[in-house]
Design a protein around this motif. Structure first.
Motif, PDB file in Angstrom:
ATOM      1  N   VAL A  16      14.947   9.729 -11.447  1.00  0.00           N
ATOM      2  CA  VAL A  16      14.467   8.395 -11.147  1.00  0.00           C
ATOM      3  C   VAL A  16      13.055   8.312 -11.709  1.00  0.00           C
ATOM      4  O   VAL A  16      12.212   9.144 -11.384  1.00  0.00           O
ATOM      5  CB  VAL A  16      14.457   8.122  -9.625  1.00  0.00           C
ATOM      6  CG1 VAL A  16      13.813   6.791  -9.313  1.00  0.00           C
ATOM      7  CG2 VAL A  16      15.862   8.183  -9.063  1.00  0.00           C
ATOM      8  N   LYS A  17      12.817   7.349 -12.581  1.00  0.00           N
ATOM      9  CA  LYS A  17      11.478   7.158 -13.148  1.00  0.00           C
ATOM     10  C   LYS A  17      10.682   6.297 -12.188  1.00  0.00           C
ATOM     11  O   LYS A  17      11.054   5.167 -11.902  1.00  0.00           O
ATOM     12  CB  LYS A  17      11.578   6.525 -14.527  1.00  0.00           C
ATOM     13  CG  LYS A  17      12.219   7.447 -15.533  1.00  0.00           C
ATOM     14  CD  LYS A  17      12.236   6.857 -16.909  1.00  0.00           C
ATOM     15  CE  LYS A  17      12.904   7.823 -17.869  1.00  0.00           C
ATOM     16  NZ  LYS A  17      12.910   7.318 -19.237  1.00  0.00           N
ATOM     17  N   LEU A  18       9.577   6.837 -11.697  1.00  0.00           N
ATOM     18  CA  LEU A  18       8.774   6.161 -10.681  1.00  0.00           C
ATOM     19  C   LEU A  18       7.457   5.610 -11.231  1.00  0.00           C
ATOM     20  O   LEU A  18       6.792   4.839 -10.549  1.00  0.00           O
ATOM     21  CB  LEU A  18       8.485   7.131  -9.534  1.00  0.00           C
ATOM     22  CG  LEU A  18       9.728   7.693  -8.858  1.00  0.00           C
ATOM     23  CD1 LEU A  18       9.378   8.873  -7.988  1.00  0.00           C
ATOM     24  CD2 LEU A  18      10.415   6.612  -8.052  1.00  0.00           C
ATOM     25  N   ALA A  19       7.068   6.016 -12.428  1.00  0.00           N
ATOM     26  CA  ALA A  19       5.871   5.517 -13.104  1.00  0.00           C
ATOM     27  C   ALA A  19       4.617   5.585 -12.230  1.00  0.00           C
ATOM     28  O   ALA A  19       3.772   4.708 -12.277  1.00  0.00           O
ATOM     29  CB  ALA A  19       6.103   4.098 -13.600  1.00  0.00           C
ATOM     30  N   GLY A  20       4.509   6.603 -11.389  1.00  0.00           N
ATOM     31  CA  GLY A  20       3.307   6.788 -10.596  1.00  0.00           C
ATOM     32  C   GLY A  20       3.199   5.917  -9.361  1.00  0.00           C
ATOM     33  O   GLY A  20       2.126   5.774  -8.790  1.00  0.00           O
ATOM     34  N   THR A  21       4.300   5.336  -8.925  1.00  0.00           N
ATOM     35  CA  THR A  21       4.248   4.432  -7.774  1.00  0.00           C
ATOM     36  C   THR A  21       4.280   5.151  -6.434  1.00  0.00           C
ATOM     37  O   THR A  21       4.022   4.532  -5.410  1.00  0.00           O
ATOM     38  CB  THR A  21       5.423   3.428  -7.818  1.00  0.00           C
ATOM     39  OG1 THR A  21       6.645   4.156  -7.851  1.00  0.00           O
ATOM     40  CG2 THR A  21       5.312   2.522  -9.033  1.00  0.00           C
ATOM     41  N   ILE A  22       4.576   6.444  -6.432  1.00  0.00           N
ATOM     42  CA  ILE A  22       4.625   7.215  -5.188  1.00  0.00           C
ATOM     43  C   ILE A  22       3.550   8.296  -5.239  1.00  0.00           C
ATOM     44  O   ILE A  22       3.475   9.078  -6.189  1.00  0.00           O
ATOM     45  CB  ILE A  22       6.018   7.841  -4.973  1.00  0.00           C
ATOM     46  CG1 ILE A  22       7.042   6.725  -4.754  1.00  0.00           C
ATOM     47  CG2 ILE A  22       6.006   8.818  -3.806  1.00  0.00           C
ATOM     48  CD1 ILE A  22       8.452   7.190  -4.555  1.00  0.00           C
ATOM     49  N   LEU A  23       2.718   8.317  -4.200  1.00  0.00           N
ATOM     50  CA  LEU A  23       1.659   9.318  -4.111  1.00  0.00           C
ATOM     51  C   LEU A  23       2.226  10.637  -3.590  1.00  0.00           C
ATOM     52  O   LEU A  23       3.145  10.639  -2.778  1.00  0.00           O
ATOM     53  CB  LEU A  23       0.554   8.841  -3.184  1.00  0.00           C
ATOM     54  CG  LEU A  23      -0.189   7.583  -3.629  1.00  0.00           C
ATOM     55  CD1 LEU A  23      -1.196   7.166  -2.570  1.00  0.00           C
ATOM     56  CD2 LEU A  23      -0.870   7.795  -4.964  1.00  0.00           C
ATOM     57  N   ALA A  24       1.647  11.724  -4.053  1.00  0.00           N
ATOM     58  CA  ALA A  24       2.056  13.055  -3.608  1.00  0.00           C
ATOM     59  C   ALA A  24       0.800  13.882  -3.348  1.00  0.00           C
ATOM     60  O   ALA A  24      -0.260  13.630  -3.918  1.00  0.00           O
ATOM     61  CB  ALA A  24       2.916  13.733  -4.664  1.00  0.00           C
ATOM     62  N   LEU A  25       0.950  14.872  -2.501  1.00  0.00           N
ATOM     63  CA  LEU A  25      -0.129  15.811  -2.231  1.00  0.00           C
ATOM     64  C   LEU A  25       0.365  17.197  -2.624  1.00  0.00           C
ATOM     65  O   LEU A  25       1.454  17.619  -2.216  1.00  0.00           O
ATOM     66  CB  LEU A  25      -0.505  15.796  -0.747  1.00  0.00           C
ATOM     67  CG  LEU A  25      -1.673  16.684  -0.351  1.00  0.00           C
ATOM     68  CD1 LEU A  25      -2.969  16.188  -1.000  1.00  0.00           C
ATOM     69  CD2 LEU A  25      -1.824  16.707   1.153  1.00  0.00           C
ATOM     70  N   VAL A  26      -0.423  17.888  -3.437  1.00  0.00           N
ATOM     71  CA  VAL A  26      -0.095  19.239  -3.885  1.00  0.00           C
ATOM     72  C   VAL A  26      -1.067  20.186  -3.195  1.00  0.00           C
ATOM     73  O   VAL A  26      -2.279  20.037  -3.323  1.00  0.00           O
ATOM     74  CB  VAL A  26      -0.235  19.367  -5.417  1.00  0.00           C
ATOM     75  CG1 VAL A  26       0.075  20.793  -5.868  1.00  0.00           C
ATOM     76  CG2 VAL A  26       0.649  18.355  -6.126  1.00  0.00           C
ATOM     77  N   GLN A  27      -0.531  21.148  -2.445  1.00  0.00           N
ATOM     78  CA  GLN A  27      -1.383  22.137  -1.787  1.00  0.00           C
ATOM     79  C   GLN A  27      -1.132  23.487  -2.439  1.00  0.00           C
ATOM     80  O   GLN A  27      -0.024  24.025  -2.396  1.00  0.00           O
ATOM     81  CB  GLN A  27      -1.100  22.215  -0.294  1.00  0.00           C
ATOM     82  CG  GLN A  27      -2.051  23.167   0.403  1.00  0.00           C
ATOM     83  CD  GLN A  27      -2.029  23.018   1.912  1.00  0.00           C
ATOM     84  OE1 GLN A  27      -1.702  21.977   2.439  1.00  0.00           O
ATOM     85  NE2 GLN A  27      -2.385  24.081   2.589  1.00  0.00           N
ATOM     86  N   LEU A  28      -2.193  24.033  -3.037  1.00  0.00           N
ATOM     87  CA  LEU A  28      -2.095  25.320  -3.714  1.00  0.00           C
ATOM     88  C   LEU A  28      -2.126  26.455  -2.694  1.00  0.00           C
ATOM     89  O   LEU A  28      -2.500  26.255  -1.543  1.00  0.00           O
ATOM     90  CB  LEU A  28      -3.235  25.468  -4.718  1.00  0.00           C
ATOM     91  CG  LEU A  28      -3.326  24.357  -5.773  1.00  0.00           C
ATOM     92  CD1 LEU A  28      -4.534  24.579  -6.670  1.00  0.00           C
ATOM     93  CD2 LEU A  28      -2.050  24.284  -6.587  1.00  0.00           C
ATOM     94  N   GLU A  29      -1.762  27.657  -3.127  1.00  0.00           N
ATOM     95  CA  GLU A  29      -1.724  28.812  -2.223  1.00  0.00           C
ATOM     96  C   GLU A  29      -3.089  29.136  -1.630  1.00  0.00           C
ATOM     97  O   GLU A  29      -3.177  29.661  -0.537  1.00  0.00           O
ATOM     98  CB  GLU A  29      -1.168  30.037  -2.967  1.00  0.00           C
ATOM     99  CG  GLU A  29       0.316  29.912  -3.258  1.00  0.00           C
ATOM    100  CD  GLU A  29       0.867  31.116  -4.001  1.00  0.00           C
ATOM    101  OE1 GLU A  29       0.196  31.627  -4.931  1.00  0.00           O
ATOM    102  OE2 GLU A  29       1.971  31.539  -3.641  1.00  0.00           O
TER     103      GLU A  29
END
Length: 134
Positions: A16-29
């Motif tokens: 599904v192409k979302l074109a940046g419309t959904i925010l995400a949080l990336v938590q590194l180790e």
């Protein structure tokens, strides 16, 4: 030209192409958190838009809300690609629970508008969220 039997055996998950419309949080180790936007999503992984690339192979936890589900899973980062502003960082889920995978598949199926099994080799644009891309 005859079709490759290898191409028939290896099918990509529907995206599904979302074109940046959904925010995400990336938590590194190491505990560092990075905000990102989901560019594409499938039930095997996705593509994040980040300001700076992460090294291939880095393990991280990715969290986002899509459809009726909040997904929180461990991931492995794949080789990044530079974009006009920032980079596109592919990732694959490595710790997606069966329940979260089922929820994600159902949400993606709704975005695609057809059964996932029938769209295994297709990419379709998602217009579920209105507005212009970044």
């Amino acid at each position: 030209m005859p079709r490759s039997t290898h191409a028939d055996d290896v099918r990509r998950a529907p995206r599904v192409k979302l074109a940046g419309t959904i925010l995400a949080l990336v938590q590194l180790e190491n505990g560092r958190q990075i905000r990102a936007r989901l560019h594409q999503l499938s039930f095997t992984g996705g593509l994040l838009h980040l300001e700076a690339p992460l090294d291939e192979g880095i393990k991280a936890e990715v969290m986002f809300h899509v459809g009726g589900s909040t997904i929180r899973s461990t991931t492995s980062m794949l080789f990044p690609m530079w974009a006009t502003q920032g980079c596109l960082q592919p990732f694959e889920f490595t710790g997606l629970s069966q329940e979260d995978r089922r929820k994600l598949e159902a949400d993606l199926q709704r975005f695609l508008g057809s059964p996932i099994a029938a769209t295994q080799s297709q990419e379709q644009t998602c217009s579920a969220v209105s507005g212009s891309p970044e």
